[in-house]
Design a protein around this motif. Structure first.
Motif, PDB file in Angstrom:
ATOM      1  N   PRO A  15     -23.867   5.377  21.401  1.00  0.00           N
ATOM      2  CA  PRO A  15     -25.382   4.666  20.743  1.00  0.00           C
ATOM      3  C   PRO A  15     -26.253   5.950  20.970  1.00  0.00           C
ATOM      4  CG  PRO A  15     -24.916   4.064  23.092  1.00  0.00           C
ATOM      5  CD  PRO A  15     -23.457   4.793  22.723  1.00  0.00           C
ATOM      6  N   LEU A  16     -26.157   6.942  21.585  1.00  0.00           N
ATOM      7  CA  LEU A  16     -27.070   7.904  21.450  1.00  0.00           C
ATOM      8  C   LEU A  16     -27.009   9.000  20.211  1.00  0.00           C
ATOM      9  CD1 LEU A  16     -26.709   8.932  25.408  1.00  0.00           C
ATOM     10  CD2 LEU A  16     -28.371   7.157  24.122  1.00  0.00           C
ATOM     11  N   GLU A  17     -25.946   8.574  19.494  1.00  0.00           N
ATOM     12  CA  GLU A  17     -25.654   9.508  18.371  1.00  0.00           C
ATOM     13  C   GLU A  17     -25.664   8.775  17.071  1.00  0.00           C
ATOM     14  OE1 GLU A  17     -25.713  12.748  18.228  1.00  0.00           O
ATOM     15  OE2 GLU A  17     -25.691  13.139  20.442  1.00  0.00           O
ATOM     16  N   PRO A  18     -26.077   9.193  15.987  1.00  0.00           N
ATOM     17  CA  PRO A  18     -26.062   8.388  14.641  1.00  0.00           C
ATOM     18  C   PRO A  18     -24.417   7.611  14.564  1.00  0.00           C
ATOM     19  CG  PRO A  18     -27.087  10.657  14.385  1.00  0.00           C
ATOM     20  CD  PRO A  18     -26.457  10.402  15.643  1.00  0.00           C
ATOM     21  N   ILE A  19     -24.695   6.562  14.194  1.00  0.00           N
ATOM     22  CA  ILE A  19     -23.308   5.843  14.000  1.00  0.00           C
ATOM     23  C   ILE A  19     -23.190   5.383  12.434  1.00  0.00           C
ATOM     24  CG2 ILE A  19     -22.139   3.375  14.625  1.00  0.00           C
ATOM     25  CD1 ILE A  19     -23.855   3.260  17.226  1.00  0.00           C
TER      26      ILE A  19
ATOM     27  N   LEU B  34     -29.036 -12.060  26.217  1.00  0.00           N
ATOM     28  CA  LEU B  34     -27.988 -13.071  26.157  1.00  0.00           C
ATOM     29  C   LEU B  34     -26.911 -12.524  25.211  1.00  0.00           C
ATOM     30  CD1 LEU B  34     -30.158 -16.192  25.255  1.00  0.00           C
ATOM     31  CD2 LEU B  34     -29.530 -15.028  27.480  1.00  0.00           C
ATOM     32  N   ARG B  35     -26.838 -11.048  24.753  1.00  0.00           N
ATOM     33  CA  ARG B  35     -25.750 -10.752  24.192  1.00  0.00           C
ATOM     34  C   ARG B  35     -24.782  -9.642  25.236  1.00  0.00           C
ATOM     35  NH1 ARG B  35     -26.047 -10.391  18.178  1.00  0.00           N
ATOM     36  NH2 ARG B  35     -24.552  -8.638  18.541  1.00  0.00           N
ATOM     37  N   ASP B  36     -23.544  -9.762  24.823  1.00  0.00           N
ATOM     38  CA  ASP B  36     -22.674  -8.942  25.779  1.00  0.00           C
ATOM     39  C   ASP B  36     -22.824  -7.425  25.435  1.00  0.00           C
ATOM     40  OD1 ASP B  36     -21.291 -10.936  27.013  1.00  0.00           O
ATOM     41  OD2 ASP B  36     -19.828 -11.203  25.562  1.00  0.00           O
ATOM     42  N   ASP B  37     -23.479  -7.146  24.446  1.00  0.00           N
ATOM     43  CA  ASP B  37     -23.689  -5.813  23.856  1.00  0.00           C
ATOM     44  C   ASP B  37     -25.152  -5.562  23.999  1.00  0.00           C
ATOM     45  OD1 ASP B  37     -24.305  -7.225  21.569  1.00  0.00           O
ATOM     46  OD2 ASP B  37     -23.453  -6.178  20.182  1.00  0.00           O
ATOM     47  N   GLY B  38     -25.991  -6.176  24.475  1.00  0.00           N
ATOM     48  CA  GLY B  38     -27.213  -5.895  24.653  1.00  0.00           C
ATOM     49  C   GLY B  38     -27.659  -4.789  24.956  1.00  0.00           C
ATOM     50  N   ASP B  39     -27.226  -4.027  26.059  1.00  0.00           N
ATOM     51  CA  ASP B  39     -27.300  -2.825  26.650  1.00  0.00           C
ATOM     52  C   ASP B  39     -27.173  -1.770  25.534  1.00  0.00           C
ATOM     53  OD1 ASP B  39     -24.663  -3.254  26.944  1.00  0.00           O
ATOM     54  OD2 ASP B  39     -24.571  -1.886  28.562  1.00  0.00           O
ATOM     55  N   PHE B  40     -26.079  -1.709  24.743  1.00  0.00           N
ATOM     56  CA  PHE B  40     -25.679  -0.947  23.841  1.00  0.00           C
ATOM     57  C   PHE B  40     -26.844  -0.903  22.621  1.00  0.00           C
ATOM     58  CE2 PHE B  40     -22.700   0.402  20.564  1.00  0.00           C
ATOM     59  CZ  PHE B  40     -22.112   1.629  21.291  1.00  0.00           C
ATOM     60  N   ILE B  41     -27.131  -2.293  22.336  1.00  0.00           N
ATOM     61  CA  ILE B  41     -28.189  -2.335  21.361  1.00  0.00           C
ATOM     62  C   ILE B  41     -29.600  -1.894  21.711  1.00  0.00           C
ATOM     63  CG2 ILE B  41     -29.874  -4.082  20.169  1.00  0.00           C
ATOM     64  CD1 ILE B  41     -27.414  -5.879  19.968  1.00  0.00           C
ATOM     65  N   LYS B  42     -29.867  -1.853  22.821  1.00  0.00           N
ATOM     66  CA  LYS B  42     -31.180  -1.265  23.322  1.00  0.00           C
ATOM     67  C   LYS B  42     -31.052   0.349  23.326  1.00  0.00           C
ATOM     68  CE  LYS B  42     -34.013  -0.892  27.467  1.00  0.00           C
ATOM     69  NZ  LYS B  42     -34.468   0.626  27.435  1.00  0.00           N
ATOM     70  N   LEU B  43     -30.101   0.851  23.521  1.00  0.00           N
ATOM     71  CA  LEU B  43     -30.057   2.381  23.569  1.00  0.00           C
ATOM     72  C   LEU B  43     -29.993   2.759  21.832  1.00  0.00           C
ATOM     73  CD1 LEU B  43     -27.237   3.205  26.047  1.00  0.00           C
ATOM     74  CD2 LEU B  43     -29.517   3.525  26.144  1.00  0.00           C
ATOM     75  N   ILE B  44     -29.232   2.053  21.249  1.00  0.00           N
ATOM     76  CA  ILE B  44     -29.501   2.261  19.580  1.00  0.00           C
ATOM     77  C   ILE B  44     -30.945   2.113  18.995  1.00  0.00           C
ATOM     78  CG2 ILE B  44     -28.674   1.519  17.389  1.00  0.00           C
ATOM     79  CD1 ILE B  44     -26.172   0.453  18.787  1.00  0.00           C
TER      80      ILE B  44
END
Length: 221
Positions: free
Chosen positions: A90-94, A154-164
């Motif tokens: 998530p710290l690099e362009p996806i 409420l999402r399982d990927d919430g911390d991932f989305i925050k970093l993006i």
């Protein structure tokens, strides 16, 4: 007395043989062009470096590249319960294919849907008082289409989305409000824009219908 030699004119069969030889040569040339990787040397024009290849020439011909933020917005507004893969950094362009899932790479259609159905997207946290304050203010405008609320916690990927989101918008707190693909800010920014009389016009410019029922905003001219 010897007669002058008259040069013979090429016959039709001569031209026919030349055409027969030319066709394989052209086919061979096209085969090399399309099947052999190539690129032009890097260019440096006014300090801008670039490298051209068949792939990015084709991309340029299709139009400007799609910004990653639209990939994320497409992902979170999809109808299914998809979650972002942890294999991406998530710290690099996806790559945009990560956001597509099983969808077709028709970004023109995806972006049109975002503009028409989800021009305003709010990344929120369900327990955050600032998110609650922002959602309450947006509710006063009775917007159509209504804001799309993404409760990140409420999402399982919430911390991932925050970093993006932090990488793409340089805004690391919630709410993170996106209007027409651009970062609008958080709750304080939203209230400041309203106090300045700018918020209603910004919604309308994004194609939204404003039906303010409770609080009337004094618009700036």
């Amino acid at each position: 007395m010897a007669s002058d030699s008259i040069p013979r004119r090429p016959t039709c069969s001569f031209y026919r043989r030349r055409r027969i030889l030319l066709i394989p040569a052209l086919l061979f040339t096209f085969s090399l062009f399309f099947n052999t990787p190539w690129s032009l040397p890097p260019l440096n024009i006014s300090g801008i470096s670039s490298s051209l290849s068949r792939a990015n020439i084709a991309s340029l011909a299709k139009g400007p590249p799609v910004e990653e933020i639209y990939g994320l917005l497409h992902f979170v507004t999809s109808d299914d319960d998809r979650m972002l893969s942890r294999s991406a950094n998530p710290l690099e362009p996806i790559d945009l294919t990560v956001y597509l899932g099983d969808d077709k790479p028709d970004w023109k259609s995806h972006m049109r849907k975002l503009r028409e159905e989800y021009p305003l997207i709010v990344f929120s946290k369900s327990y955050c008082p600032f998110s609650t304050k922002a959602k309450k203010l947006l509710g006063l405008y009775n917007l159509s289409p209504p804001p799309k609320i993404i409760e990140v916690d409420l999402r399982d990927d919430g911390d991932f989305i925050k970093l993006i989101l932090t990488r793409l918008t340089e805004h690391s707190t919630f709410p993170n409000i996106i209007l027409d693909g651009k970062e609008l800010g958080g709750s304080d920014d939203l209230h400041t824009l309203r106090a300045q009389g700018k918020l209603k016009k910004m919604f309308e410019n994004a194609g939204m219908t404003v039906r303010e029922d409770v609080v009337k905003e004094q618009e700036t001219q």
